[in-house]
Design an enzyme around this catalytic site. Structure first.
Site, PDB file in Angstrom:
ATOM      1  N   LYS A  53     -10.833 -11.167 -12.749  1.00 58.15           N
ATOM      2  CA  LYS A  53     -11.012 -11.764 -11.058  1.00 58.15           C
ATOM      3  C   LYS A  53      -9.922 -10.865 -10.186  1.00 58.15           C
ATOM      4  O   LYS A  53     -10.316 -10.524  -9.151  1.00 58.15           O
ATOM      5  CB  LYS A  53     -10.688 -13.195 -11.243  1.00 58.15           C
ATOM      6  CG  LYS A  53     -10.955 -13.858  -9.683  1.00 58.15           C
ATOM      7  CD  LYS A  53     -10.524 -15.199  -9.657  1.00 58.15           C
ATOM      8  CE  LYS A  53     -10.844 -15.838  -8.567  1.00 58.15           C
ATOM      9  NZ  LYS A  53     -10.594 -17.259  -8.202  1.00 58.15           N
ATOM     10  N   GLY A  64      -5.162  -0.109  -9.238  1.00 60.89           N
ATOM     11  CA  GLY A  64      -4.889  -0.598  -7.848  1.00 60.89           C
ATOM     12  C   GLY A  64      -5.313   0.358  -6.942  1.00 60.89           C
ATOM     13  O   GLY A  64      -5.567   0.247  -5.806  1.00 60.89           O
ATOM     14  N   GLU A  65      -5.333   1.688  -7.532  1.00 64.01           N
ATOM     15  CA  GLU A  65      -5.755   2.751  -6.446  1.00 64.01           C
ATOM     16  C   GLU A  65      -7.045   3.420  -6.633  1.00 64.01           C
ATOM     17  O   GLU A  65      -7.556   4.416  -6.095  1.00 64.01           O
ATOM     18  CB  GLU A  65      -4.700   4.027  -6.775  1.00 64.01           C
ATOM     19  CG  GLU A  65      -3.325   3.111  -5.983  1.00 64.01           C
ATOM     20  CD  GLU A  65      -2.302   4.114  -6.261  1.00 64.01           C
ATOM     21  OE1 GLU A  65      -1.875   4.170  -7.589  1.00 64.01           O
ATOM     22  OE2 GLU A  65      -1.468   4.705  -5.405  1.00 64.01           O
ATOM     23  N   PHE A  89       1.057  -1.048   0.000  1.00 61.68           N
ATOM     24  CA  PHE A  89       0.060   0.151  -0.049  1.00 61.68           C
ATOM     25  C   PHE A  89       0.814   1.244   0.004  1.00 61.68           C
ATOM     26  O   PHE A  89       0.345   2.264   0.386  1.00 61.68           O
ATOM     27  CB  PHE A  89      -1.009   0.119   1.180  1.00 61.68           C
ATOM     28  CG  PHE A  89      -1.878  -1.211   1.306  1.00 61.68           C
ATOM     29  CD1 PHE A  89      -2.660  -1.724   0.207  1.00 61.68           C
ATOM     30  CD2 PHE A  89      -1.655  -2.170   2.439  1.00 61.68           C
ATOM     31  CE1 PHE A  89      -3.288  -2.745   0.249  1.00 61.68           C
ATOM     32  CE2 PHE A  89      -2.303  -3.269   2.475  1.00 61.68           C
ATOM     33  CZ  PHE A  89      -3.359  -3.554   1.341  1.00 61.68           C
ATOM     34  N   GLN A 127      -8.815  -6.003  -6.703  1.00 59.58           N
ATOM     35  CA  GLN A 127      -8.313  -4.873  -6.777  1.00 59.58           C
ATOM     36  C   GLN A 127      -9.307  -3.758  -6.070  1.00 59.58           C
ATOM     37  O   GLN A 127      -9.015  -2.992  -5.218  1.00 59.58           O
ATOM     38  CB  GLN A 127      -7.568  -4.143  -7.781  1.00 59.58           C
ATOM     39  CG  GLN A 127      -6.091  -4.902  -7.920  1.00 59.58           C
ATOM     40  CD  GLN A 127      -4.982  -4.717  -6.552  1.00 59.58           C
ATOM     41  OE1 GLN A 127      -4.795  -3.575  -6.199  1.00 59.58           O
ATOM     42  NE2 GLN A 127      -4.887  -5.882  -5.908  1.00 59.58           N
ATOM     43  N   THR A 167      -1.368  -8.487  -5.632  1.00 60.63           N
ATOM     44  CA  THR A 167      -2.293  -7.800  -6.539  1.00 60.63           C
ATOM     45  C   THR A 167      -2.498  -8.532  -7.646  1.00 60.63           C
ATOM     46  O   THR A 167      -3.567  -8.632  -8.281  1.00 60.63           O
ATOM     47  CB  THR A 167      -1.516  -6.409  -7.141  1.00 60.63           C
ATOM     48  OG1 THR A 167      -0.176  -6.958  -7.261  1.00 60.63           O
ATOM     49  CG2 THR A 167      -1.298  -5.413  -6.088  1.00 60.63           C
TER      50      THR A 167
END
Ligand SMILES: Cc1cc2nc3c(=O)[nH]c(=O)nc-3n(C[C@H](O)[C@H](O)[C@H](O)COP(=O)(O)OP(=O)(O)OC[C@H]3O[C@@H](n4cnc5c(N)ncnc54)[C@H](O)[C@@H]3O)c2cc1C
Ligand code: SF4
Lengths: 328, 747
Positions: free
Chosen positions: B632, B703-704, B261, B637, B492
């Site tokens: 998936k 991811g964010e 993170f 994420q 991830t």
């Protein structure tokens, strides 16, 4: 962690004999071992009492149940007789911690779990409870989670247990074994003590006393009960404020009230004024509000925990309402 | 379904919301398919090795000791008790530590490859700073000995530990991020309605499940570090420059990483202590950071006070937007979270101003935490947008759509693709936004007040130069491929999507691909962080595979377009083994566009009228994030981002003790993250998106994006439910119960 001696006791005599001034009994260890890792508790010896034969739930001569001290919180809360006759206790116990911790935690240990005051946990900070005379870090520090009733300048911490709030409402008795072989009974509300000038002492237990059982009176609140726990997430959090409410209602009139609050004092806070006020009255929202106001007017919050006054008031009313309206 | 969408959109953007999980795939395992994680079985069987699990022979244990003052000097150290303990090998403090490269400026900006000097002087800069390391044969011995080393300090009363009381000490960082276009004051004067509000977010901690850890060996000047890192190359640079040894003598291995993170982007000081200790005791040393040390020694998200000023015409046209952020940094290292980034580019607003100020404080240096800037900045912006919509009596969804822009006004260039409006429309449809009651406190059920909230999300999709290598082996008719790169999989799914890429470009089943990552001896990649991993890794792997095929074809004069299997190619080349390298990097075209992922989050919140507790009943998240490599893992994420966003709203915060300067939040018992019961029914929808500007494979980051829009959408839903504007995160029962109603709203 500091090195310590481990003694596995097979029966009460072995446990009591092994006890020394620097010993601790080991229940589930969910509180004690954590505190040892933090260097807060520093026993020289742990006496493991998990093999002691206090793991039964039996009927007692008051028409109630007796809960063995070494039974786990899960086994107790999920026991059919507890669920049926003491649903308030079951509900409070199941609101605590997580399933894993409840599986480990013993009834005796739950009664003696220590405060969650963050200053108590951090050994580099002042804390009278951990180190008498070092000062109370929370008094002029971060005290949003601290007491609004019954505190002293020495300590403003709260008792964190949910189970204890229900036991205070129900009116239990605790049986303890003394090191000289005798035993005694302690009225539940006399077990914990206000901090006064000796906050290092959470309870009225004497050195080496072993809790063996919790005696419950005959069931009175199996129809009208509610445990309301206000917290920051849906599980696995201590109460900001909690209320255990039990009512007995006959012909539209309240005949018996059990009411206690958590998260507000050094002890499970029994709401005797509200109990007295409600007895003989009708279970109306006006009466519930009046009872709540009566209790909360004595609150002395700090700036950071002023919210507990409003929250407490709402919680009392809500817990009583939910208890009353519960489908029978 | 989709009836409110313009016709052309309905056809073009039919959402993919069903996830088909394929197991035992043969050929349908390429890019875009929802295969299971290729490394999943290793994790389930405990065979995936995390940093502290490598069976390094002869290793010993180091335990860091933390300062217990916020500022001052160590005046004495008593190691006598600790030294006498069994198993203790060395106690390292500033008195006997190896000399390291130290900062040569008073304030050094923190980056992913910044040096990490430690134990270099008797000065203490913050509570919890490492002041020593005990090395012992066992972990238990090291821990106990560490508790017996006694430090005496001289406290410096000038320590800056109280954010609220130290605002006058704020300075403007010299990093060129302050920005303006148009004329803010003029924009405000043209506005019919102005919103001016301040939003607060607290210190938060990353807290990946895997504790930061290293097993470090110093062997004749050569360093091997099994270390939990997001970017192994930068960790290698940081180690070599801190010890002033050649880069080639450092090897960093992060085969599996249990979450980062952002906290594992840079090299933390326990790694340097481990290497130093290994050099001093002549044995490999393992240093694992404790959960409590994770608060003080592995970075954090800082506290932000964001002042927003928004101006709009009656019809909802934005005229002005300013975003001022006041934050803090360490006294010797500088980090500034780019909270105002979203305000520069998300909406069409001619007059715009973004400024930053930092207070140097005696607490550890903050650093990037998931969606740095966007997660916190979007809370301020998207709350202010909601406040404006309320004042304008406009639907907050339509208000956002009205101010959409296809040009990034900040960079003055087009977006490579931007489907924000589609995200909002499709999400609204799926969520049932039309049922929203615009007046707060009107949607009630029993003890509950029900509210709906929306917010928009955007996240920059950076893409960086990446190298990789493919090794092909022919076994009978089957080709087995191995991809090597120093990329990391921080939970991830990098292993999986890289394998799928190789499967796609080599046209072989994914079962014949193995992926080896996280070793700094492998080709260099930018590592995982900032949502650049997937695009960079996959394009890098693609380049190596394409190169392999091209070279094999060229060697045999086979035309490029000829369709021939890789096994045929190897046979034609009379090879059973072949290696090729590849490199991918942003095109010249890329620089002419702004490349962002976009999204929208909708949520329904039920607030208890008496207790201040609330539950998130339903969330719909729509993301347009380029090519979805594996629905998936992409879903994972977004769900993870949403969960972290729920944490941000409901509970996550680290408290600084105002008299002592320590974090009194010191374990998971008091740093609350969401539990399963807190999570809503979640629908995630990915819009199909072709973006060939972003990169050849059309990949953007994901991811964010998930965490970005959550906080505001929940806060907005709480307003819609209760009429209370919650401008300070987290929104706890304590705060809700005492918050007043907004003007004009009655109970
Ligand atoms: C993360 C976390 C969250 C939690 N959340 C909650 C919550 O929400 N609500 C809640 O109520 N509780 C909560 N708990 C506390 C939990 O309920 C207590 O830790 C548990 O009940 C203690 O029981 P134990 O048997 O493990 O006690 P131990 O840790 O073994 O002992 C506690 C103390 O009691 C003494 N002791 C134990 N048994 C006896 C006995 N028979 N006679 C005399 N002395 C004895 C021990 O010497 C020790 O001093 C939480 C705990 C954790 C770790
Ligand atoms: S409130 Fe009690 S437990 Fe907390 S710091 Fe003060 S003395 Fe210690």
């Amino acid at each position: 962690m500091r090195p310590f001696k481990y003694t596995g006791a097979q029966n009460k005599d072995q446990a009591l004999q092994a006890f020394t001034a620097t010993s601790h009994y080991l229940g589930g260890g969910t509180n004690l071992v954590d505190l040892m890792k933090e260097d807060v508790e520093r026993p020289d010896q742990l006496i493991d009492i998990n093999n002691l034969d206090y793991k039964k739930i039996t009927s007692n001569d008051k028409g109630g149940l007796t809960l063995g001290a070494m039974l786990s919180n899960s086994e107790t809360a999920n026991h059919p007789e507890v669920r049926t006759n003491y649903p308030l206790l079951s509900m409070a116990m199941l609101s605590a911690a997580t399933a894993q911790i409840r599986n480990m935690a013993s009834n005796g240990g739950n009664l003696l779990q220590r405060t969650r005051c963050p200053y108590f946990f951090e050994v580099s900070m002042p804390c009278n409870k951990r180190e008498p005379g070092s000062g109370c870090g929370a008094l002029n520090g971060m005290n949003a989670l601290h007491a609004i009733f019954g505190y002293s300048d020495s300590c403003i911490a709260t008792n964190p247990s949910d189970m204890c709030v229900a036991l205070a409402a129900i009116g239990a008795t605790v049986e303890v074994q003394q090191t000289d072989g005798s035993s005694r009974m302690i009225v539940f509300t006399d077990l914990h003590r206000l901090p006064g000038d000796r906050p290092e002492k959470d309870t009225t237990l004497m050195q080496g006393e072993l809790i063996t059982a919790i005696h419950l009176p005959k069931p009175e609140f199996s129809d009208h009960y509610y445990y309301l726990k206000i917290r920051e997430r849906s599980s696995y959090a201590f109460a900001l404020v909690s209320v255990a409410a039990g009512l007995q209602v006959k012909s539209g009139v309240i005949t018996k009230v059990g009411l206690a609050m958590g998260g507000v004092a050094h002890i499970p806070w029994k709401l005797t004024k509200a109990e007295g006020f409600l007895a003989g009255k009708k279970p109306t929202s006006e009466n519930f509000k009046a009872a709540a106001a009566l209790e909360m007017k004595d609150a002395k919050p700090f700036e950071a925990n002023t919210y507990k006054v409003e929250m407490g008031k709402n919680a009392i009313v809500r817990a009583l309402t939910q208890a009353y309206e519960r489908e029978v | 379904m989709l009836e409110r969408l313009p016709k052309h959109m309905k056809e073009k953007y039919k959402p993919i919301s069903k996830i088909k999980i394929m197991t035992k795939t043969t050929n349908a395992s390429g890019v875009g398919t929802a295969i299971n994680r290729v490394e999943g079985h290793l994790k389930v069987m405990g065979k995936a090795k995390y940093a502290s699990e490598f069976p390094v022979e002869n290793k010993v244990y180091g335990q860091g000791i933390n300062s217990t003052i916020a500022k001052g000097e160590i005046i004495s150290i008593d190691t006598s008790k600790a030294e006498k303990l069994d198993g203790v090998l060395k106690i390292i403090t500033y008195k006997n530590a190896e000399k390291l490269k130290d900062f040569d400026k008073e304030m050094t900006p923190i980056a992913t490859d910044t040096i990490a000097p430690v134990l270099q002087s008797n000065k203490v800069h913050y509570y919890g700073e490492y002041v020593g390391l005990v090395v012992a044969e066992t972990f238990e011995q090291a821990q106990y000995a560490a508790s017996l080393v006694k430090f005496e300090y001289k406290k410096d009363p000038s320590a800056v530990i109280d954010f609220e009381k130290s605002k006058s000490k704020a300075y403007t960082p010299d990093n060129g991020t302050n920005y303006s276009r148009g004329n803010m004051e003029q924009g405000l004067s043209e506005a019919d309605v102005v919103v001016e509000q301040t939003y607060n977010t607290p210190i938060e901690h990353h807290h990946p499940m895997e504790l930061h850890a290293v097993i470090a060996s110093w062997d004749n000047g050569k360093v091997t570090a099994y270390s939990s890192q997001q970017i192994v190359e930068d960790a290698k640079i940081a180690i070599s420059s801190t010890f002033q040894i050649p880069k080639k003598d450092v090897r960093v291995i992060s085969a599996f990483v249990g979450g980062g993170f952002g906290s594992k982007l840079n090299l933390d000081r326990h790694v340097i202590m481990g290497v130093m200790a290994s050099k001093m005791v002549g044995r490999p040393v393992q240093v694992t950071v404790t959960r409590t040390q994770m608060f003080t020694n592995t970075n954090m998200r800082q506290q932000n006070e964001q002042k927003m000023r928004v101006g709009a015409k009656k019809d909802g046209t934005l005229t002005a937007l300013s975003h001022e952020t006041l934050s803090h940094t360490a006294t010797n290292q500088e980090y500034q979270e780019p909270c105002g980034m979203v305000s520069k580019m998300l909406y069409k607003v001619p007059n715009n101003e973004v400024t930053y100020k930092l207070i140097p404080m005696n607490i550890q240096v903050p650093f990037a935490m998931r969606a740095p800037g966007e997660a916190t900045g979007s809370f301020a912006l998207e709350s202010a947008m909601d406040e404006m919509a309320w004042k304008l009596k406009m639907d907050p969804l339509e208000f956002r759509i009205k101010n959409d822009t296809q040009t990034d006004l900040h960079e003055n260039r087009p977006f490579s693709s931007r489907l924000l409006v589609e995200c909002l429309r499709i999400g609204a449809d799926k969520f049932g936004w039309k049922d929203r009651k615009s007046e707060p406190r009107t949607n009630k059920k029993g003890n509950w007040l029900i509210g709906y909230g929306v917010s928009a999300a955007s996240r920059n999709s950076p893409y960086q130069k990446t190298y990789s290598k493919v090794i092909l082996k022919l076994d009978e008719d089957k080709v087995f491929a191995t991809i090597q790169m120093d990329a990391t999989d921080i939970g991830t799914g990098s292993y999986t999507i890289i394998a799928q890429t190789a499967s796609e470009y080599l046209k072989i089943p994914v079962e014949q691909v193995s992926v080896e990552l996280g070793d700094s001896d492998f080709p260099i990649t930018p590592g995982s962080g900032g949502s650049w991993g997937a695009a960079s890794y996959c394009n890098g792997a693609r380049a190596a595979c394409e190169n392999a095929i091209k070279t094999l074809k060229n060697n045999r004069n086979i035309k490029e377009e000829e369709d021939i299997t890789v096994s045929e190619l190897l046979k034609k080349n009379q090879l059973t083994k072949f290696e090729a390298e590849g490199m991918a990097e942003p095109s010249a075209e890329f620089e002419k566009y702004s490349v962002f992922s976009f999204g929208a989050n909708f949520c329904e919140v039920w607030v208890d009228k008496d207790t201040g507790m609330y539950r998130i009943e339903k969330m719909v998240n729509v993301a347009s994030a380029g090519k979805i490599l594996n629905p998936k893992t992409a879903y994972g994420q977004i769900i993870g981002g949403l969960t972290m966003g729920v944490g941000m709203v409901m509970a996550e915060q680290t408290h600084v003790e105002p008299n002592f300067g320590n974090f009194i939040t010191r374990s998971f018992a008091d740093y609350h993250v969401p539990v399963n019961l807190d999570m809503a029914n979640i629908d995630v929808i990915f819009l199909p998106e072709e973006d060939k500007v972003a990169n050849k494979m059309g990949i953007k980051g994901i991811g964010e994006l998930g965490i970005t829009s959550v906080a505001a959408s929940i806060a907005n839903a709480i307003f819609n439910a209760t009429g209370k504007r919650m401008r300070s995160l987290p929104i706890t029962p304590e705060k809700l119960i005492v918050a007043g109603l907004e003007p004009g709203i009655t109970a």
